[in-house]
Design an enzyme around this catalytic site. Structure first.
Site, mmCIF file in Angstrom:
data_model
loop_
_atom_site.group_PDB
_atom_site.id
_atom_site.type_symbol
_atom_site.label_atom_id
_atom_site.label_comp_id
_atom_site.label_asym_id
_atom_site.label_seq_id
_atom_site.Cartn_x
_atom_site.Cartn_y
_atom_site.Cartn_z
ATOM 1 N N CYS A 82 1.729 -5.292 10.187
ATOM 2 C CA CYS A 82 0.475 -5.981 9.893
ATOM 3 C C CYS A 82 -0.221 -5.183 8.802
ATOM 4 O O CYS A 82 0.432 -4.708 7.878
ATOM 5 C CB CYS A 82 -0.378 -6.109 11.154
ATOM 6 S SG CYS A 82 -0.750 -4.524 11.956
ATOM 7 N N ARG A 106 -3.994 -13.190 3.465
ATOM 8 C CA ARG A 106 -3.645 -11.808 3.094
ATOM 9 C C ARG A 106 -2.153 -11.698 2.791
ATOM 10 O O ARG A 106 -1.755 -11.016 1.849
ATOM 11 C CB ARG A 106 -4.034 -10.839 4.213
ATOM 12 C CG ARG A 106 -5.537 -10.691 4.394
ATOM 13 C CD ARG A 106 -5.868 -9.632 5.420
ATOM 14 N NE ARG A 106 -5.529 -8.299 4.953
ATOM 15 C CZ ARG A 106 -5.475 -7.224 5.742
ATOM 16 N NH1 ARG A 106 -5.707 -7.348 7.052
ATOM 17 N NH2 ARG A 106 -5.172 -6.041 5.242
#
Length: 277
Positions: free
Chosen positions: A235, A177
């Site tokens: 995050c 990611r």
């Protein structure tokens, strides 16, 4: 290890003491909305289920606050009282995934002024491995607590402060990611320019417990972090970032949370995004 953790035997002992902690079950994973069902299947006796999406976050707000904005302090206080938390009473949180979700409750309650909040190291698995009993079904409604919360006991940064930070920016999502190879939930793939990747799973050993402080210091040193570093952590939506802040604290390093994280950043088309390593 750091006093932000408790092991299963010690938790079991304190639960039988005259001043037992309030125990919160915070089961949640990205893509798995069945946390309450998992709780019903088996939980630590007396534990109260906490819904991360609705009780540990405000409603999603895209470029304003991301997928899991910090809750309004009055709403969090009302939830904490529903869970039976009183002023001065310790709290223990856990999940079944290395505390990757429970760390959100740990960080949030400390941010709101509760000093004694700990994670069960190893989570529910450690409890079961120790041969301790679990309960099934609804745990019932606890008596109302009287805790008073006040926001701001732990530091945070805004999206504009992230854009101008001269410190170390840690992206703690999975490498694929971070590199922009996949993006299952947020508007754009990649990472905030200049961020360094430190996936949260690296904070844990093979048993799902936090690694020892020396090991964590070595890992963070490879990212250029020491006791003098100004570290900002993000995050996807501010959940796993709390786990990284806990790991940094175990290592002896302070850090600040960017609550909106990449979900907020990537929702603003005027914010640049990088891909690759």
């Amino acid at each position: 290890m750091a006093d932000l953790l408790v092991n299963a035997p010690d938790l079991a002992e304190t639960m039988l003491s005259p001043t037992p902690p309030v125990v919160l079950d915070v089961r949640w994973q990205l893509g798995d909305s069945n946390g309450h069902d998992h709780y019903l299947d088996g939980h630590i006796p007396g534990a109260i289920y906490v819904d991360l999406d609705t009780e540990l976050a405000a409603p999603p707000s895209g470029p304003v606050g991301g997928r899991h904005p910090l809750p309004n302090i009055d709403d969090l206080q009302a939830a904490a009282r529903r869970w039976g938390i009183d002023d001065g009473v310790p709290v223990v949180v856990y999940d079944d995934n290395g505390n990757l979700a429970a760390a959100r409750a740990w960080w949030l309650l400390r941010w709101a002024g509760i000093a004694d909040v700990r994670m069960l190291d190893g989570g529910l698995g450690a409890w079961q491995t120790a041969g301790l009993q679990t309960s099934r079904g609804d745990g019932g409604t606890p008596r109302a607590g009287n805790v008073t919360l006040q926001a701001g006991a732990l530091p945070t940064v805004t999206i504009d402060e992230v854009a101008s930070t001269a410190g170390i920016l840690l992206d703690v999502r999975a490498g694929e990611r971070y590199r922009g190879e996949v993006e299952p939930v947020d508007p754009r793939a990649g990472h905030i320019p200049g961020a360094r990747n430190a996936p949260t799973v690296a904070n844990l050993d093979s048993d799902g417990r936090f690694r020892e402080a020396d090991d964590l210091r070595i890992m963070f040193a490879e990212l250029g972090i020491d006791a003098e570093s100004d570290v900002v952590v993000y995050c996807g939506s501010g959940v796993n970032a709390a786990h990284a802040i806990a790991a940094l604290e175990i290592a002896g390093y302070p850090a600040r949370l960017f609550p909106g994280s990449f979900s907020q950043w990537s929702s603003d088309p005027d914010r640049p995004v990088e891909t690759g390593a």
